[in-house]
Motif scaffolding. Structure first.
Motif, PDB file in Angstrom:
ATOM      1  N   SER A 165       2.477   7.429 -14.557  1.00 41.91           N
ATOM      2  CA  SER A 165       1.253   7.397 -13.748  1.00 41.91           C
ATOM      3  C   SER A 165       0.202   6.504 -14.389  1.00 41.91           C
ATOM      4  CB  SER A 165       0.680   8.812 -13.604  1.00 41.91           C
ATOM      5  OG  SER A 165       1.596   9.667 -12.965  1.00 41.91           O
ATOM      6  N   SER A 197       7.085   7.344  -5.088  1.00 46.49           N
ATOM      7  CA  SER A 197       5.750   7.047  -5.594  1.00 46.49           C
ATOM      8  C   SER A 197       4.696   7.483  -4.585  1.00 46.49           C
ATOM      9  CB  SER A 197       5.607   5.549  -5.868  1.00 46.49           C
ATOM     10  OG  SER A 197       6.503   5.125  -6.875  1.00 46.49           O
ATOM     11  N   TYR A 208      -8.427   6.135  -8.447  1.00 39.30           N
ATOM     12  CA  TYR A 208      -7.053   6.241  -7.976  1.00 39.30           C
ATOM     13  C   TYR A 208      -6.168   6.886  -9.045  1.00 39.30           C
ATOM     14  CZ  TYR A 208      -8.811   2.474  -4.965  1.00 39.30           C
ATOM     15  OH  TYR A 208      -9.558   1.707  -4.098  1.00 39.30           O
ATOM     16  N   ASN A 231       4.351   7.465 -10.128  1.00 40.22           N
ATOM     17  CA  ASN A 231       5.686   6.922  -9.881  1.00 40.22           C
ATOM     18  C   ASN A 231       6.738   7.884 -10.426  1.00 40.22           C
ATOM     19  OD1 ASN A 231       4.472   4.475  -8.919  1.00 40.22           O
ATOM     20  ND2 ASN A 231       4.204   3.840 -11.057  1.00 40.22           N
ATOM     21  N   ARG A 267       0.135   7.276  -4.222  1.00 39.95           N
ATOM     22  CA  ARG A 267      -1.167   7.004  -4.803  1.00 39.95           C
ATOM     23  C   ARG A 267      -2.201   7.868  -4.117  1.00 39.95           C
ATOM     24  NH1 ARG A 267      -4.661   1.392  -4.715  1.00 39.95           N
ATOM     25  NH2 ARG A 267      -5.011   2.085  -2.562  1.00 39.95           N
ATOM     26  N   GLN A 319      -2.144   6.579  -9.454  1.00 39.28           N
ATOM     27  CA  GLN A 319      -0.846   6.090  -8.997  1.00 39.28           C
ATOM     28  C   GLN A 319       0.240   6.863  -9.728  1.00 39.28           C
ATOM     29  OE1 GLN A 319       0.079   3.516  -6.725  1.00 39.28           O
ATOM     30  NE2 GLN A 319       2.149   4.296  -7.090  1.00 39.28           N
TER      31      GLN A 319
END
Length: 120
Positions: free
Chosen positions: A68, A17, A80, A84, A19, A82
């Motif tokens: 995401s 992951s 952001y 994964n 970010r 993120q």
């Protein structure tokens, strides 16, 4: 004028992951729709995600959907992404962009990008 600065990219193994963040200058951040784009070597830039100024309306490309999330903190002038369960084909330079209009393909400001590399 809005300046965008991305951070958080790096090297990660497949399945990991990451970010990435984008900080915007200025006092009117909440009035901008924000987006994330990426460009891999030899490929065209593609839209990854976007989020409305109030954070309610979100879009995720099929390529990242389910892996995401996009979010924003208007108090911190930050958006952001993120990501994964990263895959090698997520490797790209990730750019954030700001649009003064709520809809459409026009983006007014761009960051310099942050490299994301996913190893297999």
């Amino acid at each position: 004028q809005v300046q965008l600065v991305e951070s958080g990219g790096g090297l990660v193994q497949a399945g990991g992951s990451l970010r990435v963040s984008c900080v915007a200058s200025g006092r009117t951040f909440s009035s901008y729709r924000m987006g994330w784009f990426r460009q891999a070597p030899g490929k065209e830039r593609e839209s990854v995600a976007s989020i409305s100024g109030n954070g309610i309306v979100k879009y995720l490309a099929n390529s990242v959907k389910g892996r995401s999330t996009i979010s924003r903190d208007n108090a911190k002038n930050t958006v952001y992404l993120q990501m994964n369960n990263l895959r090698p084909d997520d490797t790209a330079v990730y750019y954030c962009a700001a649009a003064s209009t709520p809809l459409g393909g026009r983006w007014d400001y761009w960051g310099q990008g942050t490299q994301v590399t996913v190893s297999s």
